[in-house]
Each structure stands twice: as structure tokens, then as C-alpha cells.
Scaffold this active site. Structure first.
Site, mmCIF file in Angstrom:
data_model
loop_
_atom_site.group_PDB
_atom_site.id
_atom_site.type_symbol
_atom_site.label_atom_id
_atom_site.label_comp_id
_atom_site.label_asym_id
_atom_site.label_seq_id
_atom_site.Cartn_x
_atom_site.Cartn_y
_atom_site.Cartn_z
ATOM 1 N N ARG A 249 13.473 15.135 -17.082
ATOM 2 C CA ARG A 249 14.837 15.549 -16.715
ATOM 3 C C ARG A 249 15.112 14.897 -15.362
ATOM 4 O O ARG A 249 14.455 15.179 -14.365
ATOM 5 C CB ARG A 249 14.935 17.071 -16.626
ATOM 6 C CG ARG A 249 16.292 17.555 -16.162
ATOM 7 C CD ARG A 249 16.414 19.058 -16.062
ATOM 8 N NE ARG A 249 17.638 19.371 -15.331
ATOM 9 C CZ ARG A 249 17.700 19.626 -14.030
ATOM 10 N NH1 ARG A 249 16.592 19.651 -13.290
ATOM 11 N NH2 ARG A 249 18.868 19.865 -13.449
ATOM 12 N N ALA A 250 16.103 14.021 -15.342
ATOM 13 C CA ALA A 250 16.294 13.134 -14.194
ATOM 14 C C ALA A 250 16.578 13.914 -12.917
ATOM 15 O O ALA A 250 17.379 14.857 -12.902
ATOM 16 C CB ALA A 250 17.427 12.156 -14.474
ATOM 17 N N ASP A 251 15.930 13.491 -11.836
ATOM 18 C CA ASP A 251 16.212 14.022 -10.508
ATOM 19 C C ASP A 251 17.107 13.085 -9.715
ATOM 20 O O ASP A 251 17.499 13.404 -8.595
ATOM 21 C CB ASP A 251 14.902 14.253 -9.748
ATOM 22 C CG ASP A 251 14.103 12.977 -9.582
ATOM 23 O OD1 ASP A 251 14.274 12.298 -8.562
ATOM 24 O OD2 ASP A 251 13.317 12.651 -10.489
ATOM 25 N N GLU B 58 8.324 16.385 -16.489
ATOM 26 C CA GLU B 58 8.849 16.659 -15.155
ATOM 27 C C GLU B 58 10.264 17.241 -15.158
ATOM 28 O O GLU B 58 11.129 16.806 -15.931
ATOM 29 C CB GLU B 58 8.884 15.365 -14.333
ATOM 30 C CG GLU B 58 7.516 14.770 -14.056
ATOM 31 C CD GLU B 58 7.595 13.627 -13.068
ATOM 32 O OE1 GLU B 58 6.873 13.674 -12.061
ATOM 33 O OE2 GLU B 58 8.386 12.697 -13.291
ATOM 34 N N GLU C 164 6.009 17.592 -12.222
ATOM 35 C CA GLU C 164 6.753 18.106 -11.079
ATOM 36 C C GLU C 164 7.743 19.144 -11.580
ATOM 37 O O GLU C 164 8.419 18.927 -12.592
ATOM 38 C CB GLU C 164 7.493 16.984 -10.347
ATOM 39 C CG GLU C 164 6.570 16.047 -9.588
ATOM 40 C CD GLU C 164 7.325 14.971 -8.817
ATOM 41 O OE1 GLU C 164 8.572 14.958 -8.889
ATOM 42 O OE2 GLU C 164 6.681 14.142 -8.162
ATOM 43 N N TYR D 298 13.513 19.938 -8.993
ATOM 44 C CA TYR D 298 13.856 19.837 -7.576
ATOM 45 C C TYR D 298 15.043 20.727 -7.202
ATOM 46 O O TYR D 298 15.170 21.150 -6.062
ATOM 47 C CB TYR D 298 14.249 18.389 -7.231
ATOM 48 C CG TYR D 298 13.141 17.371 -7.232
ATOM 49 C CD1 TYR D 298 11.805 17.709 -7.422
ATOM 50 C CD2 TYR D 298 13.451 16.019 -7.012
ATOM 51 C CE1 TYR D 298 10.812 16.748 -7.413
ATOM 52 C CE2 TYR D 298 12.458 15.053 -6.993
ATOM 53 C CZ TYR D 298 11.138 15.422 -7.198
ATOM 54 O OH TYR D 298 10.167 14.465 -7.180
ATOM 55 N N TYR E 141 0.820 -1.219 0.000
ATOM 56 C CA TYR E 141 0.000 0.000 0.000
ATOM 57 C C TYR E 141 0.851 1.266 0.000
ATOM 58 O O TYR E 141 0.362 2.351 0.307
ATOM 59 C CB TYR E 141 -0.989 0.036 1.176
ATOM 60 C CG TYR E 141 -2.110 -0.969 1.061
ATOM 61 C CD1 TYR E 141 -3.324 -0.630 0.483
ATOM 62 C CD2 TYR E 141 -1.932 -2.274 1.524
ATOM 63 C CE1 TYR E 141 -4.346 -1.569 0.363
ATOM 64 C CE2 TYR E 141 -2.949 -3.211 1.411
ATOM 65 C CZ TYR E 141 -4.144 -2.862 0.826
ATOM 66 O OH TYR E 141 -5.148 -3.784 0.705
ATOM 67 N N GLY E 142 2.131 1.147 -0.345
ATOM 68 C CA GLY E 142 2.973 2.327 -0.445
ATOM 69 C C GLY E 142 2.621 3.145 -1.673
ATOM 70 O O GLY E 142 1.913 2.699 -2.580
ATOM 71 N N GLN F 93 -0.966 8.313 -6.946
ATOM 72 C CA GLN F 93 -1.184 9.748 -6.804
ATOM 73 C C GLN F 93 -2.002 10.326 -7.958
ATOM 74 O O GLN F 93 -2.790 11.250 -7.770
ATOM 75 C CB GLN F 93 0.176 10.456 -6.713
ATOM 76 C CG GLN F 93 0.925 10.079 -5.450
ATOM 77 C CD GLN F 93 2.397 10.477 -5.485
ATOM 78 O OE1 GLN F 93 2.965 10.740 -6.537
ATOM 79 N NE2 GLN F 93 3.011 10.524 -4.321
#
Length: 779
Positions: A619-621, A654, A676, A679, A365-366, A388
Site C-alpha cells: 500500500r503506497a506511502d 507493507e 512496515e 505510516y 554506501y547509502g 536492511q
């Protein structure tokens, strides 16, 4: 639904031309154990009621036939009749007597074509009484097919005085469609549909002709049973379950681990030939495609599981990094009654027949980070629970349960009603324009083909819900199979010769741009083939032509900056492609992560009417050491749309360093957007928009746009490097009545930075507690 299936034909296994109507032939006529062959413009059929007791059955094959037989039941006092039809100028006829008003005739045809014989689906006709006649279905001259240049097409009906109505955008014609009055021009690849009408008579069946202009004619013949290379596993029902399982387990162990496999170069595909597989459990890891090789999902049945879960200890029970894997064109009877597909981005679930429930969350359930379903049937409940956000298109669900921030549906029966924001469900009854993905299958003779589904307008439900998916297919003899050792030069040579491309799993470095110039070109990848541009070249350029189909590719930016990874159409393109648009489906973009990639833009769309159907531009975070950082994996914008009337269904973008999406074209539509913001913004001063406001909007519609509409959009901030950073708004749009947004939200994840407004100056600042700010509609 017999009318809509009129163009579907079914091919016998190992059929030979014969005059005998054997029991096998009759079973095939009933559609049993007879996989459909090429669903082309292969014939038209109609019924003419000659009197209250008499019908005439008519059958016109596109390719002249040596014989045509008709089989029918429904005549009172008579069993099944099998009759050799009479040929009159290419149209075959047979008269049925002894009927009365209210009798329903069930009929189907067996016909010869270039040696083999074929069987059609069943059709029905109810006698109306009083001598009412059915108008003869239209015919086309020249017939549908592949031509080197544009064609002038004549449409006619054998019924004197009939009026013909037609469409050229793939939609079904009606009495209000354009009237045929003179030969029509077909300058590019498209499908022409037509009906014939006459007062006092029953409207004809729909006739259809697909014209492919300027493609494939020059492709050197390739093998119809190609060698797909060492990274493609092909399973057959004759293989033991233990042998199959051993290979699946080996691949999974190699592709499983989030820490070691997520950015590795290993790629693999699992392909299942038609049949039933018992006790097979395919756990799907990174860069793995699982697909059935039937023409329809039910042709391959797995009594077992195709599973994605939070598999690794390092996952800590969440599925937030379950990227780059897919399932397609299978029926699954889940061993425990529930199929589990707990994924994040770039993990499509297409053309699946789930004969149970579907759990889109990990067993723990994560959290999971959102995904995509299309052209799928789930008999039981589909449950998102901890997902989400999610988008489901053109599908059928038993029911739906769950919703965290943003659940979006279009053309999906069983979907919940729109209740955004509580619960956060947004539902459109239909999808405005859609076309299912091209896919590989095996025909009845053991040869490989690629099926090309037809365009759908205002679609609802799976394309295969009433039988075979409408469309055409192309033999592998028209596809150049790209595998280890191929270079940009060899791939471009194949494209220039008129070949389609079939990319097998692997990583392909490109020292020149791949140029797709011919209308109707199909580029299909399995097992996440990865295209890496070297030396700053752009990876792929598609010309402004009709009907290019791109599916199943991963573009991975090279270490020298590219201006764009994929461009569709030349700058300034204005031609309409409504009848046969280019489709970009399950195409993913990555800047950094595996290598320190750089690209100014990921996808630029200049061609009008392009359908963007499920992309993830990222774009990798996170990633391998030295591949991620504000000045390392640089990228300004994920998607730039300049073309008119472009539709995006399932848009994930993202972490780009300026606008995530810029929409300059008129008439655009987006159904589902997940975003997103970056970051790693170092400080506010380095990230203010040209207008002077704080930060860059995630989705910007240009000031001059007067027509744009979008549904179900979410943008989230997590300014982890500097939580003092903020963005003034997530959505920046012109204020006019033609620009409309529905069901949109913002969230500050773990309260790392803020977004001040949702859209323009509307919507409040993101609060603490990872709580969304919702706007139901704008303006």
C-alpha cells in the site's frame, strides 16, 4: 550425478536423422555446443552386469525410435566404440565385453525421435565384479504426457522379482518410499518417480513420468516465433556492441528517474539470445526485465555489467526506492570484477551466474531496503553492507559479508551460520519445497519455448549447478501472447480455450475477472506487465487445481474498490496439491502510487500447498499527486492464507491499514518476512484491533491454528502522521507447542511511534535510535 540427469536430453542444431556417426555427432554426445531440448520423460536407461566381464546397456525411448546408437569408452585396449543397438519390444540393447572388476565405462546415446536425432548426457558405470547386476529401471504405462482426463498408471521393471518404490510429489524415491503394489491413480497433473530394487543387485536409476491432466489440449495453435511487440528488445550476438548499447542506453534514460519514471506507464524487457556479448553495460531502470534466452544461465555470457545503483541526484545516494526491475538467467563477467545490484523491494535476481563478486548496496554506501536472490551462483563474495534485510534461496555463494537487521538464507552454500541477532543472520540448510520460475528460452531451431522446472524438496544450491535444470518445457504454440490491444475478454477467451498466457510489457485494464480454471496453466510476464481492475472487479481468480504457475506480474488496484486482486482457490478448498502445487512467484501488488487504488485484500490463498515465492504487497506511502492518503488508497490486508500447508519464501508486505498478514490455514511456513506498518495512521482510536489492544499486528496467526513455523521476520513502525500511535505487538500467534517462530525483530524507524512487544507479550518496547528489539525464538 548421471542418475539425476537421466531425463535431460540435448538437441542438435539443425539435426537430421542420419546413420553416419560424424565428428559433430560425437562432440554433441559429449555435450559441447548442444543446448538441451525439452527435458521430458523422454527415455530411461540402465546397465545390467551379466558377468564379471560383460555388461548389457539398455535404452528405452518414450517415443518409438527408428534407431538408437550407443557410444562408450573404458574397455581396456579399445578406444571409443560406436554401436547400433538392437531393438527388443521397444527397449534397445547392446552388450559390452572385455571388462574386468574396477573398469569404469563412460557411455552416452544418440537416438531418433520423429525425424530429428538427440544426444543424451554422459553416464558412468563401474564394474563391480562377481556378477552383480543392476535392476532394470521402471517403465510407465501410459507414458508421461498431456491427457484430457486422469490416468491409471502401471509401473513395471524388466527385472524379475524386483520391488518398485515410488513418489508422486516430485521427490526422489528411496527404499522407504511407498511400495508399488497395484496401478496408481493420477487424477491431476503431477510427476511420478520410481526406482526398482532387488536383494543382491544394484538399485535401478530413477525413472520419471510427468502427467499433465486437462490442460492445453484445446489451445488454438499459436506461433512458435511470436511477435512480442514493441516493448521487447531481442538482442543477438551478431549485433554490434554499439548497436546494443545504444538501445540499452535509450531505455535506461527513459526508465531511470525516480521522480518521473517510478509511476509511469512505460514498460520494457531486454532479452539476450544465446551467445557472448562483449562490452555490454545494462543499467536497469524502473519496470525493466533483463533476461537471457538460453536454457541455462551460462548459455548467455555478458562480459560487462547488469547494474542497479542509486542513479539519480534525487536519490541522495540511497536505493530505498529502487523497485520493479529484475535480472534473470544470465552469466555476467563483471567489467570491474564486481556486479552491483542495489535494490529495494520487487527486484528479483534469479538464475544468475555471477563470475565475480556481487555488491547489493549502492556505490555511495547509502541504505537500501531489502531484496531477493534465488537459484543463483556467485563465484566471489556477496556483500549486503547497507541493505536492511535480504533473503537468499537455493543458491551458491563464494562467501557473504554484511547484515543490518535481518539476513535470511535457505538452501544456500557459502551462507553464514545462524548467529541471530549478532550478527543478524538466520540460515536453514535446505528449502523445504521450492520450484524455480518458468522462463522463456530459444531452442536449437530458433523457436521459443517456456521451460517449466521440476518441484524440489529439501533443496540446496542452484537447480542448474550440475547441468540443466530438471523439468519440462512447453512450446510457444501453447501460449497466447498478450500485448497492446488485448482486453479481459480476449485474455479470458484464450484461457478458456486451454492456452497458457505470456504477458508482454504494458498496462492492461480489466473490466472482468481473469479466470484461470485449468490445471497446469502457466501465466508468465516479462517487463512488469501491470493488471489494473476497473469498476471494482477482482483482477484474477485461480481455481483449486494442480500446478498453476504465476510469474512476473504486477497487480495495480483500480480506483473502485476490489475485494481482492488475486485469489488462489475457491473458499473452502481442501484438496491436497502437494505433488504439483500452484506457485506465485515475483508477483507484486500495489495499492495507490500510480493511481488512487483501492482493494480490501491483495492476495487470498485458499488452495492447499501453494508456494508463495517472493511477493511484495505494497500500500503506497508515496506516489503521484492525489494517489496516497489514509482515506485515498484504502486497503485492509496484504495476504490472507486459508489453505493448509502453504509455504511463503520471501514475503514482503507493507503499510496495509489492518493486519498485514492473516494466516488461518494449518501447517503453514514462512521463511523471511519484511514489513512496515502504515505510516499514515491518523490517531490511535482509529487503529485499535478488534481485541481491544493498541494497533494491528503485522503478522497474525489465527487462534485455532495448531501448526505453523516461521524464520527470519522483521516488522518496523514509522507512524509519521502521528508519532503518538503505537502497536501492542508485531506478531500475534496462539500459544501452543506447534506454533514456532525463530529470529524475529521490531524497529521504530527514527522513533516515529512504538511497538510495545515483538510477539504476543514477549520482547520489549522499541527504543530510540532505530535500534532493533530481537527475539531469538518463541515460545
Amino acid at each position: 550425478m548421471a542418475r539425476t540427469l537421466e531425463k535431460i536430453r540435448r538437441r542438435r542444431r539443425g539435426a537430421v536423422a542420419t546413420l553416419a556417426l560424424t565428428a559433430s555427432t560425437l562432440l554433441l554426445g559429449a555435450g559441447l555446443n548442444a543446448p538441451a531440448a525439452l527435458a521430458a520423460d523422454d527415455y530411461t536407461q540402465s546397465v545390467t552386469q551379466l558377468s564379471s566381464t560383460q555388461l548389457q546397456l539398455n535404452f528405452t525411448p518414450t517415443t518409438p525410435a527408428v534407431y538408437v546408437d550407443v557410444h562408450y569408452t573404458g574397455v581396456p585396449g579399445a578406444g571409443q566404440q560406436n554401436v547400433r543397438m538392437t531393438n527388443a519390444s521397444g527397449t534397445w540393447h547392446s552388450t559390452v565385453n572385455g571388462l574386468s572388476s574396477g573398469n569404469t565405462l563412460d557411455y552416452w546415446f544418440t537416438y531418433e525421435k520423429s525425424g530429428p536425432q538427440y544426444d543424451t548426457p554422459h553416464f558412468t558405470f563401474t564394474v563391480g565384479g562377481g556378477g552383480t547386476t543392476t535392476v532394470a529401471a521402471p517403465t510407465f504405462s501410459p507414458p508421461g504426457g498431456t491427457y484430457s482426463a486422469g490416468q491409471t498408471v502401471t509401473i513395471s521393471s524388466a527385472t524379475s522379482g524386483a520391488t518398485i518404490r515410488y513418489t508422486v510429489d516430485g521427490s526422489t524415491p528411496t527404499a522407504s518410499s511407498p511400495q508399488y503394489t497395484a496401478p496408481i491413480s493420477v487424477p491431476g497433473s503431477r510427476t511420478v518417480n520410481a526406482i526398482a530394487l532387488k536383494s543382491g543387485s544394484t538399485t535401478s536409476a530413477v525413472s520419471s513420468a510427468t502427467y499433465t491432466i486437462g490442460t492445453q489440449a484445446g489451445c488454438p495453435t499459436q506461433s512458435d516465433t511470436p511477435n512480442f511487440g514493441s516493448n521487447v528488445r531481442i538482442f543477438d550476438p551478431s549485433m554490434s556492441a554499439a548497436t546494443i548499447q545504444a538501445q540499452l542506453d535509450t531505455d535506461f534514460n527513459n526508465q531511470k528517474d525516480t521522480l518521473t519514471a517510478q509511476f509511469a506507464d512505460r514498460r520494457v524487457a531486454h532479452l539476450f539470445k544465446p551467445g557472448t556479448y562483449n562490452n555490454v553495460h545494462d543499467n536497469v531502470g524502473f519496470y525493466t526485465s533483463v533476461a537471457g534466452l538460453g536454457q541455462n544461465p551460462g548459455d548467455v555470457l555478458i562480459n560487462g555489467d547488469v547494474t542497479v545503483d542509486a542513479f539519480n541526484a534525487s536519490d541522495n545516494g540511497v536505493a530505498l526506492q529502487n523497485f520493479w526491475r529484475s535480472a534473470e538467467n544470465l552469466a555476467v563477467n563483471p567489467s570491474g570484477g564486481q556486479e552491483r545490484w542495489a535494490v529495494a523491494q520487487a527486484a528479483p535476481f534469479r538464475r544468475m551466474d555471477v563470475r565475480g563478486g556481487l555488491q547489493l548496496y549502492p556505490a555511495s554506501y547509502g541504505y537500501a531496503s531489502g531484496g531477493y536472490i534465488a537459484d543463483t551462483k556467485v563465484a566471489g563474495q556477496a556483500a549486503s553492507i547497507s541493505q536492511q534485510q535480504w533473503y537468499t534461496r537455493d543458491s551458491q555463494l563464494g562467501s557473504w559479508n554484511g547484515g543490518v537487521w535481518n539476513m535470511v538464507f535457505s538452501g544456500t552454500s557459502g551462507a553464514p551460520a545462524t548467529t541471530f541477532p549478532n550478527p543478524p543472520e538466520t540460515t536453514l540448510a535446505t528449502t523445504p519445497v521450492s520450484r524455480d520460475v518458468p522462463y522463456l528460452y530459444v531452442d536449437g531451431t530458433g523457436k521459443y519455448r517456456v521451460f517449466l522446472p521440476s518441484l524440489r524438496t529439501n533443496a540446496s544450491g542452484p537447480s542448474w549447478a550440475n547441468g540443466s535444470t530438471p523439468g519440462t518445457s512447453a512450446p510457444m504454440s501453447q501460449f497466447y501472447v498478450v500485448k497492446a490491444g488485448d482486453t479481459a475478454s480476449s485474455i479470458n477467451n484464450a484461457l478458456a480455450a486451454g492456452c497458457n498466457l505470456f504477458f508482454t510489457p504494458g498496462v492492461y485494464h480489466l473490466n472482468q475477472t481473469l479466470n484461470v480454471t485449468k490445471a497446469g496453466t502457466t501465466i508468465l510476464g516479462i517487463g512488469y506487465p501491470t493488471l489494473v481492475p476497473d469498476n471494482g472487479v477482482n483482477a484474477m481468480q485461480v481455481s483449486d487445481v494442480d500446478g498453476v504457475r504465476l510469474k512476473g506480474l504486477l497487480f495495480d488496484a483500480g480506483t473502485t474498490n476490489s475485494q481482492a486482486l488475486l485469489t488462489v482457490g475457491q473458499s473452502g478448498s481442501t484438496a491436497s496439491h502437494a505433488a504439483n502445487p500452484t506457485t506465485v512467484q515475483d508477483v507484486f501488488f500495489r495499492i495507490g502510487g500510480a493511481i488512487a487504488g483501492k482493494a480490501t485484500n491483495s492476495l487470498i490463498v485458499n488452495s492447499a500447498n501453494t508456494i508463495i515465492d517472493h511477493i511484495w504487497a505494497w500500500r503506497a506511502d508515496h506516489g503521484n499527486a492525489g494517489t496516497v492518503g489514509w482515506n485515498t488508497n484504502t486497503a485492509e490486508t496484504g495476504l490472507v492464507v486459508n489453505g493448509a500447508n502453504v509455504l511463503a519464501t520471501g514475503l514482503f508486505v507493507e503499510h496495509y491499514q489492518k493486519y498485514q498478514v492473516i494466516w488461518n490455514g494449518q501447517g503453514g511456513k514462512t521463511i523471511f518476512f519484511q514489513n512496515e506498518m502504515p505510516y499514515d495512521v491518523p490517531n490511535q482510536a482509529s487503529w485499535n484491533a478488534p481485541s481491544g489492544v493498541a494497533g494491528y499486528a503485522a503478522y497474525k496467526v489465527a487462534a485455532g491454528v495448531t501448526s505453523h513455523e516461521a524464520w527470519g521476520l522483521g516488522s518496523y513502525c514509522f507512524f509519521d502522521t502521528n508519532p503518538a500511535v503505537s502497536s501492542y505487538h508485531a506478531f500475534e500467534v496462539p500459544n501452543n507447542s506447534g506454533v514456532k517462530f525463530h529470529s524475529l525483530l521490531t524497529v521504530s524507524l527514527n522513533y516515529r511511534g512504538t511497538i510495545t512487544h515483538v510477539i504476543n507479550d514477549t520482547g520489549g518496547v522499541t527504543p530510540t535510535g532505530t535500534v532493533p528489539v530481537n527475539v531469538v525464538s518463541y515460545p
